[in-house]
Design an enzyme around this catalytic site. Structure first.
Site, PDB file in Angstrom:
ATOM      1  N   ASP A   1      -8.889  -5.394  -5.352  1.00  0.00           N
ATOM      2  CA  ASP A   1      -8.417  -4.342  -4.453  1.00  0.00           C
ATOM      3  C   ASP A   1      -9.365  -3.144  -4.535  1.00  0.00           C
ATOM      4  OD1 ASP A   1      -7.063  -2.371  -3.058  1.00  0.00           O
ATOM      5  OD2 ASP A   1      -5.130  -2.737  -4.013  1.00  0.00           O
TER       6      ASP A   1
ATOM      7  N   SER B   1       0.837  -1.199   0.000  1.00  0.00           N
ATOM      8  CA  SER B   1       0.000   0.000   0.000  1.00  0.00           C
ATOM      9  C   SER B   1       0.879   1.259   0.000  1.00  0.00           C
ATOM     10  CB  SER B   1      -0.960  -0.049   1.189  1.00  0.00           C
ATOM     11  OG  SER B   1      -1.957   0.953   1.088  1.00  0.00           O
TER      12      SER B   1
ATOM     13  N   HIS C   1      -7.219  -5.730  -0.923  1.00  0.00           N
ATOM     14  CA  HIS C   1      -6.115  -4.813  -0.653  1.00  0.00           C
ATOM     15  C   HIS C   1      -5.119  -5.389   0.356  1.00  0.00           C
ATOM     16  CE1 HIS C   1      -4.024  -1.024  -0.648  1.00  0.00           C
ATOM     17  NE2 HIS C   1      -4.099  -0.957   0.663  1.00  0.00           N
TER      18      HIS C   1
END
Length: 464
Positions: free
Chosen positions: A377, A283, A411
């Site tokens: 995601d 991320s 994610h």
């Protein structure tokens, strides 16, 4: 040709460098044990009487969290129906559980490596590790976090009679420790200059390939992934960058010089093999890793887990240059229901924004790049970003990139056997949001990607 997921793809295709997996391949099966002849080293579960069934585990008492565990039950009746349940309570006191329905064989044996789970539980089919990867919180939307990696998680395994709800009579039970540090791995707190981190060093006095692990948003110091990676022969630095000790609590910008200091620390360490280091980020941590590779020296290999290829949230400064954060539009939030939001469309498209000011200049890096992306995601459009970035690199004659793309993966992308976290707190807005992912597909993606991350670093960080 580009080497992707252990197979070569022809350049003839415009997407030759992207390996898209239509369905992740099955996770490696736990070691098979046929028949009742278990080795003396395997501990018997605590049973309710001398003649009661017993759970047999291999390894018997303790295993690493990211490694398979063989589970079997002996002493059942022929074709007896039972329910197996796994329970784990994390450091916050949250209870995670999974259960599965089984039927023993004609000989009363039940080996999860050979016997498929029947419908009606947390999973079905032949899934030797299903009781661990299917763990889910009793209270919804909880994330399993390991802060003290020097102590193991304890898994309680139970066998119940029948397939009823609630479960029938308890037949057998066992406990098993899931550890984060192999014997001999050293955990070294690092307080050098401005650096706030923890270094994990494999056993021995040799020099090891060095990797810096940078987490996403949320602040603090996250050690669980770095500790597990060190077990596989990497000197791994878990690096905090805000909201930890004397680091900024709420930064308005980030400075690449801080991360450069961490690179220099690693290269000067006597047990880190040079001449370069690897970076592993997820991320926000992934865009920091990519920026480090673009602007800093001695970065050899980078793994980006569901990361953008643009600077996000905080402007990034280095010397006399500032890269602005990618704009976001909160008006693009989707309301799934009254308590659940989808933020996947709020970031601006870094490839369409005027001047591409937030885009990281990946063409400057000579490091090898591995993009690992989840097709589901809902925080970062990571597959799109990785694909477009690699197109730009390909157009400039670059060949230093690979993509592993996983369906049914959201994610959050942890090492194997961490529970799916598909709905939880959004890392920016701290509201309940869709993060994405499906239970079975995610477990396969974890098991497939983790050894490939290790192989990637081994290939590019070792002298040979």
């Amino acid at each position: 040709m580009w080497h992707v997921a252990a197979r070569s793809l022809s350049r003839a295709s415009s997407r030759a460098w992207q390996k898209q997996l239509p369905r992740p391949s099955p996770a490696p099966a736990a070691p098979q044990h046929r028949g009742p002849a278990w080795t003396p080293g395997m501990a018997s579960a605590r049973s309710l009487s001398a003649m009661a069934p017993a759970i047999r585990l291999s390894p018997a008492a303790r295993s690493l969290f990211d490694e398979p565990l063989a589970i079997a039950v002996q002493g059942l009746g022929p074709r007896q129906q039972v329910t197996l349940r796994a329970s784990l309570r994390d450091e916050a006191g949250e209870l995670f559980q999974a259960r599965a329905r089984y039927q023993a064989g004609d000989d009363g044996e039940l080996d999860l490596a050979r016997c498929p789970a029947l419908p009606g539980g947390s999973f079905s089919g032949l899934e030797p590790m299903g009781l661990l990867w299917a763990l889910q919180p009793q209270k919804p939307f909880r994330y399993m976090l390991k802060k003290d990696v020097q102590s193991p998680f304890v898994v309680q395994l139970e066998v119940f009679e029948g397939h009823g709800e609630p479960p029938g009579r308890l037949l057998a039970q066992a406990q098993h420790e899931r550890a984060f540090l192999r014997d001999g791995v050293r955990r070294v707190p690092v307080r050098e200059g401005r650096i706030r981190a923890t270094l994990f060093v494999p056993p021995g006095e040799d020099a090891f390939p060095g990797v810096i692990d940078i987490h996403g948003l949320g602040g603090g110091l996250f050690e669980q992934r770095a500790s597990l990676l060190a077990n596989h022969g990497f000197a791994t630095l878990a690096l905090a960058y805000y909201q930890y000790e004397d680091l900024p609590q709420q930064p308005t910008e980030l400075h690449l010089e801080y991360f450069e200091e961490a690179v220099n620390y690693m290269l000067q360490h006597p047990q880190v093999k040079g001449p370069g280091v690897g970076l592993l980020g997820c991320s926000k941590g992934a865009d920091l890793c990519l920026a480090m590779a673009a602007f800093l020296k001695n970065i050899t290999a980078v793994v980006s887990l569901n990361g953008p290829v643009a600077v996000t949230i905080y402007p990034l400064c280095y010397k006399d240059k500032t890269i602005p954060a990618l704009p976001i539009d909160e008006q693009q939030v989707k309301i799934i229901d009254s308590n659940l939001l989808d933020y996947s469309d709020i970031p601006a498209d870094a490839f369409q924004a005027p001047g591409n000011q937030s885009l990281i200049p990946l063409e400057k890096t000579e490091a090898q790049l591995l993009f690992i992306v989840g097709q589901d995601d809902h925080v970062v459009k990571s597959e799109y970003y990785a694909t477009e970035a690699c197109k730009l690199l390909q157009a400039q004659g670059k060949e230093n990139f690979q993509i592993l793309s996983y369906p049914g993966t959201g994610h959050c992308f942890d090492p194997p056997f961490f529970p799916l976290y598909s709905i939880g707190s959004h890392p920016i807005f701290h509201k309940r949001a869709v993060l994405g992912g499906e239970l079975r597909a995610y477990s396969k993606a974890q098991a497939h990607s983790w050894p490939r991350i290790q192989a990637f670093f081994n290939r590019y960080l070792n002298d040979n």
